[in-house]
Design an enzyme around this catalytic site. Structure first.
Site, PDB file in Angstrom:
ATOM      1  CG  ASN A 112      -1.836   1.176   1.299  1.00  0.00           C
ATOM      2  OD1 ASN A 112      -2.377   1.581   0.260  1.00  0.00           O
ATOM      3  ND2 ASN A 112      -2.045   1.754   2.464  1.00  0.00           N
ATOM      4  CG  HIS A 114      -0.714   6.064   4.826  1.00  0.00           C
ATOM      5  ND1 HIS A 114      -2.094   6.001   4.855  1.00  0.00           N
ATOM      6  CD2 HIS A 114      -0.355   6.914   5.815  1.00  0.00           C
ATOM      7  CE1 HIS A 114      -2.540   6.767   5.841  1.00  0.00           C
ATOM      8  NE2 HIS A 114      -1.500   7.329   6.428  1.00  0.00           N
ATOM      9  CB  SER A 141       5.006   5.137   4.269  1.00  0.00           C
ATOM     10  OG  SER A 141       5.238   6.200   5.154  1.00  0.00           O
ATOM     11  CG  ASP A 150      -2.739   3.140   6.933  1.00  0.00           C
ATOM     12  OD1 ASP A 150      -2.790   2.531   5.844  1.00  0.00           O
ATOM     13  OD2 ASP A 150      -3.511   4.073   7.219  1.00  0.00           O
ATOM     14  CD  GLU A 179       0.837   9.478  -2.304  1.00  0.00           C
ATOM     15  OE1 GLU A 179       0.144   8.608  -2.859  1.00  0.00           O
ATOM     16  OE2 GLU A 179       0.333  10.335  -1.554  1.00  0.00           O
TER      17      GLU A 179
HETATM   18  C1  GRF Z   1      -2.870   8.925  -2.308  1.00  0.00           C
HETATM   19  O1  GRF Z   1      -2.482  10.040  -1.570  1.00  0.00           O
HETATM   20  C2  GRF Z   1      -2.556   7.657  -1.555  1.00  0.00           C
HETATM   21  O2  GRF Z   1      -1.393   7.736  -0.793  1.00  0.00           O
HETATM   22  C3  GRF Z   1      -3.737   7.518  -0.647  1.00  0.00           C
HETATM   23  O3  GRF Z   1      -4.831   7.949  -1.428  1.00  0.00           O
HETATM   24  C4  GRF Z   1      -4.386   8.847  -2.449  1.00  0.00           C
HETATM   25  C5  GRF Z   1      -4.831   8.256  -3.741  1.00  0.00           C
HETATM   26  O4  GRF Z   1      -4.537   9.068  -4.826  1.00  0.00           O
HETATM   27  N1  GRF Z   1      -3.846   6.189  -0.115  1.00  0.00           N
HETATM   28  P1  GRF Z   1      -4.715   8.499  -6.310  1.00  0.00           P
HETATM   29  O5  GRF Z   1      -6.103   7.890  -6.392  1.00  0.00           O
HETATM   30  O6  GRF Z   1      -3.649   7.493  -6.566  1.00  0.00           O
HETATM   31  O7  GRF Z   1      -4.587   9.712  -7.176  1.00  0.00           O
END
Ligand code: GRF
Length: 194
Positions: A112, A114, A141, A150, A179
């Site tokens: 995942n 986060h 992360s 998480d 991310e």
């Molecule tokens: C991201 O910030 C991810 O870390 C969190 O939800 C958001 C999803 O964004 N779990 P996306 O749908 O990938 O644009």
């Protein structure tokens, strides 16, 4: 699937619920010859997810499951994953909780992303909480999924500075950008030797 490096890629499913920017990014990454994954399937808990609209332009199979209904959706999902020989699940903005049983069946093969520096700010509204607490840094992360929210082992993290004028929206934008770099990097770290 065998990549153009001759190395076989890991058959991966991505689970989403919304925007799907991490999903799009992982799909793009999976097409690189240096990528260890091959995206075979996308599962969405929301039929209106932007990510699903994007998939219509690709050949990737997508499945939608309404997690609101108390039915045996996890059994059905497991059947699909088995049939398609999926070896890895990447959660990317997936807003539903998977059962302990499901996680056990895919033990160590669910990841995942986060938007916080775990173990800080598990759960929702991470950016709001980090700003309210006057944190100087937040980040993102990539971690293994275990039965606690998480809380699985962290694979990689990236720190992002919180400026005085940041609000949840600007911070979220900055972190999301990181991310998109972190998820592929974590997959490479985990699944390739170099
Ligand atoms: C991201 O910030 C991810 O870390 C969190 O939800 C958001 C999803 O964004 N779990 P996306 O749908 O990938 O644009």
């Amino acid at each position: 699937m065998v990549g153009s490096t001759g190395i076989s890629k890991i058959k991966t499913a991505i689970f989403i619920s919304g925007n799907g920017s991490n999903m799009k990014n992982l799909i793009k990454f999976s097409k690189l010859k240096t990528s260890p994954i091959y995206v075979d399937l996308v599962l969405s808990s929301n039929k209106k997810a932007n990510g699903i609209r994007y998939l219509k332009k690709t050949k990737i199979v997508s499945k939608i499951f309404n997690f609101k209904k108390k039915n045996n959706h996890e059994e059905k999902i497991l059947k699909i994953l088995k049939k398609r020989k999926i070896n890895l699940i990447c959660l990317a903005g997936f807003m539903k909780i998977l059962s302990k049983d499901f996680i056990k069946k895919f033990n160590g093969r669910i990841l995942n992303i986060h938007p916080s520096l775990l173990p800080k700010y598990k759960g929702l509204n991470t950016h709001e909480r980090a700003i309210l607490n006057n944190e100087k840094f937040s980040g993102c992360s990539v971690h293994f999924v275990n039965s606690k929210l998480d809380s699985g082992k962290i694979i990689l993290q990236k720190k992002v500075r919180i400026n005085k004028n940041d609000n949840p929206k600007t911070l979220s934008k900055k972190i999301l950008k990181q991310e998109h770099k972190l998820y592929p990097k974590a997959l490479k770290k985990l699944l390739t030797r170099n």
